[in-house]
Motif scaffolding. Structure first.
Motif, short mmCIF file in Angstrom:
data_model
loop_
_atom_site.label_atom_id
_atom_site.label_comp_id
_atom_site.label_asym_id
_atom_site.label_seq_id
_atom_site.Cartn_x
_atom_site.Cartn_y
_atom_site.Cartn_z
N GLN A 1 -2.11 -3.23 -8.45
CA GLN A 1 -3.16 -2.57 -7.73
C GLN A 1 -3.38 -1.28 -8.39
OE1 GLN A 1 -3.38 -2.63 -3.57
NE2 GLN A 1 -2.39 -4.54 -3.23
N TRP A 2 -2.54 -0.61 -8.54
CA TRP A 2 -2.43 0.54 -9.34
C TRP A 2 -3.24 0.63 -10.88
CZ3 TRP A 2 1.61 4.46 -11.76
CH2 TRP A 2 0.94 5.76 -11.98
N SER A 3 -2.97 -0.47 -11.48
CA SER A 3 -3.52 -0.54 -12.69
C SER A 3 -5.18 -0.71 -12.83
CB SER A 3 -3.02 -2.02 -13.34
OG SER A 3 -3.23 -3.24 -13.08
N GLU B 1 0.93 -1.14 -0.17
CA GLU B 1 -0.19 -0.01 0.17
C GLU B 1 1.00 1.42 0.04
OE1 GLU B 1 -3.14 2.26 -0.47
OE2 GLU B 1 -2.95 0.13 -0.79
N ALA C 1 2.29 -3.72 -6.31
CA ALA C 1 1.59 -2.39 -6.54
C ALA C 1 1.25 -1.87 -7.69
CB ALA C 1 2.87 -1.39 -5.68
N PHE D 1 2.93 5.94 -5.92
CA PHE D 1 2.37 6.16 -7.07
C PHE D 1 1.44 7.02 -7.45
CE2 PHE D 1 3.62 1.35 -8.05
CZ PHE D 1 4.96 1.60 -8.11
N ARG D 2 0.40 7.08 -6.60
CA ARG D 2 -0.68 8.07 -6.65
C ARG D 2 -0.25 9.35 -6.67
NH1 ARG D 2 -4.01 4.41 -2.53
NH2 ARG D 2 -5.16 2.99 -3.76
N VAL E 1 1.90 1.83 -3.60
CA VAL E 1 0.72 2.46 -4.37
C VAL E 1 0.45 3.91 -4.07
CG1 VAL E 1 -2.02 2.15 -4.69
CG2 VAL E 1 -0.20 0.05 -4.24
N GLU E 2 0.47 4.35 -2.69
CA GLU E 2 0.20 5.80 -2.38
C GLU E 2 1.12 6.55 -3.05
OE1 GLU E 2 -1.81 7.60 -0.61
OE2 GLU E 2 -3.21 5.94 -0.49
N ASN F 1 2.48 9.98 -9.55
CA ASN F 1 1.52 9.72 -10.87
C ASN F 1 2.99 9.82 -11.94
OD1 ASN F 1 -0.28 9.39 -12.65
ND2 ASN F 1 -0.85 11.49 -13.03
N GLU G 1 -7.19 1.01 -11.10
CA GLU G 1 -7.79 2.24 -10.70
C GLU G 1 -7.20 3.45 -11.77
OE1 GLU G 1 -5.25 4.48 -7.23
OE2 GLU G 1 -5.87 2.34 -6.52
N LYS G 2 -6.49 3.03 -12.47
CA LYS G 2 -5.85 3.89 -13.58
C LYS G 2 -5.38 3.29 -14.97
CE LYS G 2 -2.03 7.20 -14.19
NZ LYS G 2 -2.67 8.21 -14.80
#
Length: 792
Positions: A662-664, A621, A659, A627-628, A624-625, A631, A666-667
């Protein structure tokens, strides 16, 4: 002594082109079939698996199979990180013998009819130990054996032969701390006169240790010798502590080690400063093979071990390659990952002769032919290609074949010199210095373009690389500066509340300004400023008096710790923050702000001998955070080919891959590029990479200088690579230069010095990496994920 009972054996001479008959157990037959290996021509049989965790499963299955047939047999098992998955799988199978998963594994690997083994009656023989070292130290092999084998496997301590330095008799009944107060044993006393009373005691003690070793050897032989031996192999080929050059007929003894072995042991003992001065007690090569019926297994994982594996398996019995002693055993084996087996002649033959022919095979075979013949690619004749066993396999072989490889290599170089604009770059590494050692010259190109935004993230704390001595010296100097009122920020009214969090960039700028002005005292002052901030944060210090008390407490704890001891969590964090400051210094060379250097400190990194597997919430997580928040349009990461290298590399790659997955969700990541690089631990071959970046002498100097000036805790190379007694930056430099030499065989030297672009003309090294889209990266990472499915 009982033997394995099998109703069958494979005639490897007939089926696998070997020199004689070797009976394979049912477990080995199943793994051999699964491996798909069609030819074995080595001096010692071997089995291959896909990855490091699977290697542990193979070894655990074979051990339990043997133990079931030899319930009171003699076993000798390894220490260190290498047997991590052997231990985990053995315990898992014993605890889940009749569960659905346990039955599935047993059925798959020829153990379905095997009665669950009981290990308590096995006799254990400890392989080796540092000398002298207290048995109470957690980094002693005595402690390891008791924790993971005696207790972990439920063995009977009364049936164990162990090496306890505290119990080995010495002169006048004294303890080793009295005889060898500096923990150094001078073996020249075996052959020269003692010059004083203390040396006389030491000389007498050495002879008593030699006597003890002889008795230890005799006890092994009275048991009939070792029935099941499992060991790793060192970079110089050592098994146990039988280093290169050990007598094939050697027995248990007190002995010195060589540099490669000391470098590997540095992590156990708290630095090479310690391991270089510590002797070892080890069983000998003849101890291992004394029992002709013994099962003797060497395990090796990763490309870094590939050359020594080749030397050990394809060379006649010799003291230069100690593992060749297993040729004496009909049940001698090597268990290898594919990376570990990658340089074997069998593996190379299989690579070229099986499966679909690829462009990478063409490129690799032609480069190897250039090396073999000592010719540049442009001078290869069609006849040369047809006469080589590998290039002759290239489909549609013609005069144009070499030209296609030359053009493919030029295309990779062109990609490496393309200007990158309007990119958001996130460069990641498992350890501090990984990014720099992997692709620093490539990053400097990116940073020179003002439209790019760059971020850097090291995913673990890295505290294990900072020695106690470094921290003690730094804190003592910090006290000196505090006493001289040269760390004035502590006098600010709000410093201990919020001020310590401010002006981090000022510490960095102060330090680097004094690198430029060549003022080492002021450089140390910059470090001490950051250390004060770290101490205030970690220990929640509220005033000047408490600051001094805390510094004194940390110094006291470290001075009273043994080398290599696991530090308390707060000191671990303090050490990690020192490494984080070092990373900020490197990227500040190029104007990168502190806020763009992200320190994730993933939780699996604990300093234990075996760290946990990455946890999706705790370890994934945070990535992932990040990455968000950032970006990125490009992410770089270390790409371990099979999860076989430093423990942290493998686990960080697992966490990062998850990660990205997971990111993929949502984006849309269809435009995201993943840059897979390698550094001093692993090297891409030219054929494996799809981007080649030129490296100038200036680039090499920047990398060497930034490493020496910024990675303060690493300059003395307390934890060096076995390949070089010095800084890691020197190894990276050599790697890049060697990679240029390879590509010059394909393109010619004139391609570089006559090139239109100055960047290419200035090339004196090359970096290889792999540029992937998300789908390609996840497909690669999925193979790693499969490797631990079913583990606890």
């Amino acid at each position: 002594m009982p033997k394995d009972h099998f109703d069958h054996s494979i005639n490897i001479k007939n089926n696998f082109n070997m020199l004689s008959n070797y009976p394979l157990s049912e477990v080995e037959e199943c793994f051999l079939k699964e491996s798909g290996v069609k030819e074995i021509t080595t001096k010692i049989p071997y089995l291959t698996v896909d990855n490091f965790p699977k290697l542990g499963l193979l070894t655990a299955c074979r051990f339990l199979e043997w133990a079931a047939h030899n319930p009171d047999g003699v076993i000798s098992l390894p220490t260190g990180k290498t047997p991590e998955f052997f231990i985990k799988w053995t315990q898992f199978l014993l605890e889940n013998w009749d569960s659905k998963k346990g039955k599935q594994i047993r059925e798959q690997y020829g153990m379905s009819d095997l009665k669950k083994p009981v290990l308590k009656d096995l006799h254990f023989v400890q392989i080796d130990e540092f000398y002298p070292i207290s048995s109470s130290q957690h980094n002693s092999f005595y402690h390891y054996v008791n924790k993971f084998y005696i207790d972990g496997f439920g063995l009977d301590p009364e049936k164990a032969l162990l090496i306890n330095s505290d119990d080995i008799p010495l002169a006048e009944g004294k303890h080793f701390s009295e005889i060898f107060p500096d923990l150094k044993v001078d073996l020249s006393l075996r052959f020269r006169e003692a010059s004083n009373k203390q040396e006389k005691l030491q000389q007498e003690s050495i002879f008593l240790i030699d006597k003890w070793c002889g008795e230890y050897e005799q006890k092994i032989r009275e048991k009939g010798g070792i029935g099941f031996f499992l060991g790793g192999i060192g970079p110089d080929g050592h098994i146990a502590f039988n280093t290169r050059g050990s007598d094939i007929f050697s027995t248990t003894r007190l002995t010195e080690t060589n540099f490669e072995t000391q470098a590997v042991a540095a992590g156990d003992l708290g630095g090479i400063e310690v391991s270089a001065n510590r002797l070892v007690i080890t069983i000998g090569l003849d101890s291992i093979v004394y029992n002709p019926e013994a099962v003797g297994i060497i395990i090796a994982a990763g490309e870094a071990k590939a050359q020594i594996v080749k030397d050990s398996l394809e060379t006649d019995l010799t003291n230069i390659h100690p593992a060749t002693v297993l040729q004496k055993l009909k049940n001698g084996r090597f268990y290898l990952t594919k990376g570990g087996a990658s340089k074997l002649t069998d593996s190379i033959n299989s690579y070229y002769k099986t499966g679909e022919w690829t462009q990478a095979k063409t490129e690799k075979s032609i480069l190897e032919l250039c090396k073999k013949l000592g010719k540049y690619a442009s001078r290869l004749k069609l006849e040369d290609l047809k006469n080589d066993p590998y290039t002759s396999l290239i489909p549609n072989l013609s005069e144009k074949t070499v030209a296609s490889v030359i053009q493919s290599t030029i295309d990779k170089l062109n990609r490496g010199i393309e200007k990158e604009e309007n990119e958001v770059l996130l460069h990641t590494g498992p350890h501090h210095d990984d990014i720099s050692l992997g692709i620093l010259p490539h990053i400097t190109n990116q940073l020179s373009e003002k439209t790019n935004e760059a971020h850097f993230s090291v995913l673990t704390s890295g505290f294990t690389a900072v020695t106690n001595t470094f921290v003690i010296d730094t804190l003592l100097y910090t006290k000196k500066l505090l006493d001289a009122d040269q760390i004035q920020m502590v006098n600010y009214e709000d410093f201990f509340q919020t001020g310590y969090k401010l002006k981090m960039d000022k510490d960095v700028y102060h330090y680097l300004t004094n690198v430029a002005s060549e003022d080492p005292e002021q450089q140390k002052r910059g470090l001490c400023h950051r250390v004060v901030r770290a101490v205030v944060e970690v220990f929640e210090v509220k005033n000047n008096q408490k600051l001094r008390e805390t510094i004194n407490d940390v110094i006291s704890i470290l001075k009273n710790s043994y080398d290599g001891e696991k530090n308390p969590p707060k000191i671990q964090k303090l050490k990690g923050m020192i490494r984080e400051f070092e990373e900020e210094l490197v990227w500040a060379h190029f104007g990168v702000k502190v806020r763009n250097v992200h320190h994730l400190r993933l939780g699996f990194y604990t300093g234990d001998i075996f760290t946990e597997q990455p946890d999706k919430k705790r370890d994934v997580e945070p990535i992932v955070e990040m990455f968000r928040e950032i970006n990125p349009t490009k992410i770089s990461l270390t790409l371990d080919p099979e999860g076989s290298g430093p423990d942290t590399h493998y686990k960080v790659l697992q966490a990062t891959a998850e990660a990205v997955r997971q990111w993929s969700k949502e984006k849309d990541l269809s435009d995201l590029r993943i840059i897979g690089y390698r550094n001093v631990w692993f090297k891409f071959e030219a054929a494996e990479s799809n981007v080649i970046v030129p490296v100038s002498l200036g680039d090499l100097s920047v990398m060497e200088d930034s490493f020496a000036n910024c990675y303060l805790s690493q300059v003395n190379a307390s934890f060096p690579s076995y390949a070089h007694n010095g800084k890691f930056s020197t190894i990276a430099k050599r790697t890049w230069v060697n990679q240029l030499n390879d590509v010059q065989l394909l393109l010619g030297k004139d391609y570089f010095y006559q090139h239109d672009m100055a960047k290419v003309r200035a090339s004196h090294g090359l970096i290889f990496f792999k540029d992937m889209n998300v789908e390609e990266f996840i497909a690669h990472a999925r193979e790693l994920e499969k490797s631990i499915e079913g583990m606890i």
